[in-house]
Write a protein that holds these residues in place. Structure first.
Motif, PDB file in Angstrom:
ATOM      1  N   LYS A 124       3.694 -65.824  27.402  1.00  0.00           N
ATOM      2  CA  LYS A 124       3.834 -67.022  26.637  1.00  0.00           C
ATOM      3  C   LYS A 124       3.922 -66.717  25.100  1.00  0.00           C
ATOM      4  O   LYS A 124       4.813 -66.924  24.124  1.00  0.00           O
ATOM      5  N   THR A 125       2.830 -65.800  24.559  1.00  0.00           N
ATOM      6  CA  THR A 125       2.939 -65.563  22.984  1.00  0.00           C
ATOM      7  C   THR A 125       3.856 -64.772  22.691  1.00  0.00           C
ATOM      8  O   THR A 125       4.861 -65.061  21.638  1.00  0.00           O
ATOM      9  N   LEU A 126       4.321 -63.667  23.546  1.00  0.00           N
ATOM     10  CA  LEU A 126       5.412 -62.672  23.383  1.00  0.00           C
ATOM     11  C   LEU A 126       6.951 -63.435  23.338  1.00  0.00           C
ATOM     12  O   LEU A 126       7.608 -63.389  22.258  1.00  0.00           O
ATOM     13  N   THR A 127       6.943 -64.454  24.378  1.00  0.00           N
ATOM     14  CA  THR A 127       8.351 -65.290  24.406  1.00  0.00           C
ATOM     15  C   THR A 127       8.522 -66.244  23.013  1.00  0.00           C
ATOM     16  O   THR A 127       9.637 -66.151  22.486  1.00  0.00           O
ATOM     17  N   GLN A 128       7.178 -66.796  22.786  1.00  0.00           N
ATOM     18  CA  GLN A 128       7.255 -67.398  21.526  1.00  0.00           C
ATOM     19  C   GLN A 128       7.700 -66.798  20.224  1.00  0.00           C
ATOM     20  O   GLN A 128       8.601 -67.272  19.525  1.00  0.00           O
ATOM     21  N   LEU A 129       7.106 -65.592  20.169  1.00  0.00           N
ATOM     22  CA  LEU A 129       7.533 -64.673  19.061  1.00  0.00           C
ATOM     23  C   LEU A 129       8.868 -64.188  19.061  1.00  0.00           C
ATOM     24  O   LEU A 129       9.360 -64.202  17.740  1.00  0.00           O
ATOM     25  N   ILE A 130       9.379 -64.095  20.094  1.00  0.00           N
ATOM     26  CA  ILE A 130      10.733 -63.578  20.021  1.00  0.00           C
ATOM     27  C   ILE A 130      11.855 -64.737  19.787  1.00  0.00           C
ATOM     28  O   ILE A 130      12.484 -64.445  19.137  1.00  0.00           O
ATOM     29  N   ALA A 131      11.298 -65.930  20.238  1.00  0.00           N
ATOM     30  CA  ALA A 131      12.190 -67.090  20.140  1.00  0.00           C
ATOM     31  C   ALA A 131      12.121 -67.337  18.748  1.00  0.00           C
ATOM     32  O   ALA A 131      13.287 -67.561  17.958  1.00  0.00           O
ATOM     33  N   VAL A 132      10.952 -67.236  17.886  1.00  0.00           N
ATOM     34  CA  VAL A 132      10.738 -67.636  16.447  1.00  0.00           C
ATOM     35  C   VAL A 132      11.584 -66.660  15.577  1.00  0.00           C
ATOM     36  O   VAL A 132      12.414 -66.923  14.829  1.00  0.00           O
ATOM     37  N   GLY A 133      11.759 -65.358  16.139  1.00  0.00           N
ATOM     38  CA  GLY A 133      12.357 -64.210  15.493  1.00  0.00           C
ATOM     39  C   GLY A 133      13.799 -64.501  15.526  1.00  0.00           C
ATOM     40  O   GLY A 133      14.623 -64.351  14.278  1.00  0.00           O
ATOM     41  N   PHE A 134      14.428 -65.037  16.543  1.00  0.00           N
ATOM     42  CA  PHE A 134      15.885 -65.312  16.783  1.00  0.00           C
ATOM     43  C   PHE A 134      16.307 -66.616  15.614  1.00  0.00           C
ATOM     44  O   PHE A 134      17.285 -66.350  15.068  1.00  0.00           O
ATOM     45  N   LEU A 135      15.188 -67.374  15.927  1.00  0.00           N
ATOM     46  CA  LEU A 135      15.669 -68.595  15.079  1.00  0.00           C
ATOM     47  C   LEU A 135      15.275 -68.350  13.511  1.00  0.00           C
ATOM     48  O   LEU A 135      16.224 -68.980  12.462  1.00  0.00           O
ATOM     49  N   LEU A 136      14.562 -67.403  13.037  1.00  0.00           N
ATOM     50  CA  LEU A 136      14.451 -67.010  11.674  1.00  0.00           C
ATOM     51  C   LEU A 136      15.481 -66.136  11.191  1.00  0.00           C
ATOM     52  O   LEU A 136      15.979 -66.022   9.961  1.00  0.00           O
ATOM     53  N   PHE A 137      16.192 -65.342  12.135  1.00  0.00           N
ATOM     54  CA  PHE A 137      17.405 -64.552  11.989  1.00  0.00           C
ATOM     55  C   PHE A 137      18.545 -65.242  11.610  1.00  0.00           C
ATOM     56  O   PHE A 137      19.396 -64.730  10.832  1.00  0.00           O
ATOM     57  N   VAL A 138      18.711 -66.631  12.046  1.00  0.00           N
ATOM     58  CA  VAL A 138      20.006 -67.066  11.978  1.00  0.00           C
ATOM     59  C   VAL A 138      20.102 -67.645  10.093  1.00  0.00           C
ATOM     60  O   VAL A 138      21.426 -67.412   9.862  1.00  0.00           O
TER      61      VAL A 138
END
Length: 196
Positions: A124-138
């Motif tokens: 759960k934590t890893l998936t959240q971190l990856i998702a946040v990374g994608f959203l911050l990359f935009v």
């Protein structure tokens, strides 16, 4: 205070810096926010690695590592909600799960039961971190990199944004599933009264 614990605790002020940068309009702010987030995510791995390598694993370290993960990710999620990047009800689901499991851990500790981190919680934590990374990359891609390279990244940023959203939804699923798994595994902690 040892080095792994300092790395762990550094994620709390880093969260405030990342969120502050998310609201800044100057060139480079989005890039700095993204890379500070990456540094914090690496720190999430590094503190555990160093604690194991240096023989400094402690209850404080385990507790604070899990707590700072929650503070770091939820703080950025709240900023995403305010900026209309993710729907508020997803964050409410995450918050409900985190409070529920944290409360269960406190009840377990009072009864002398240690609720260890489970694989589902880590996923759960890893998936959240990856998702946040994608959203911050935009915003970094649309704003800073588009300006520096004089190139329109709109098509790419839309794809990355949607990947981030779907990963976030997947993270919410893992959040609910892992929360349910904890409750089932440790239901005796919640529902069994101490026998007198």
């Amino acid at each position: 205070m040892n080095l792994p614990n300092l790395i762990t605790l550094s994620r709390i002020p880093l969260m405030f810096v990342v969120v502050w940068l998310m609201y800044q309009q100057w060139t480079g702010a989005a890039t700095l926010a993204f890379w500070l987030f990456i540094a914090a995510a690496i720190g999430d791995w590094l503190d555990g690695y160093l604690a194991r390598k240096m023989g400094l694993i402690s209850l404080f370290g385990k507790f604070m590592d899990a707590l700072t993960d929650k503070i770091f990710v939820v703080g950025i999620m709240i900023a995403f909600v305010e900026q209309n990047i993710i729907p508020v009800y997803f964050v409410l689901i995450v918050l409900c799960r985190e409070f529920l499991i944290s409360g269960m851990r406190m009840m377990a500790a009072a009864k002398g039961v240690v609720v260890a981190a489970e694989r589902g919680g880590k996923t759960k934590t890893l998936t959240q971190l990856i998702a946040v990374g994608f959203l911050l990359f935009v915003p970094m891609l649309q704003g800073d990199m588009a300006g520096w390279l004089r190139f329109d990244f709109s098509d790419y940023s839309n794809v990355i944004h949607h990947i981030g959203l779907w990963l976030f939804i997947l993270g919410v699923y893992f959040t609910v599933k892992s929360g349910w798994d904890y409750l089932v595994k440790y239901r005796a902690v919640l529902f069994d009264e101490d026998k007198k």
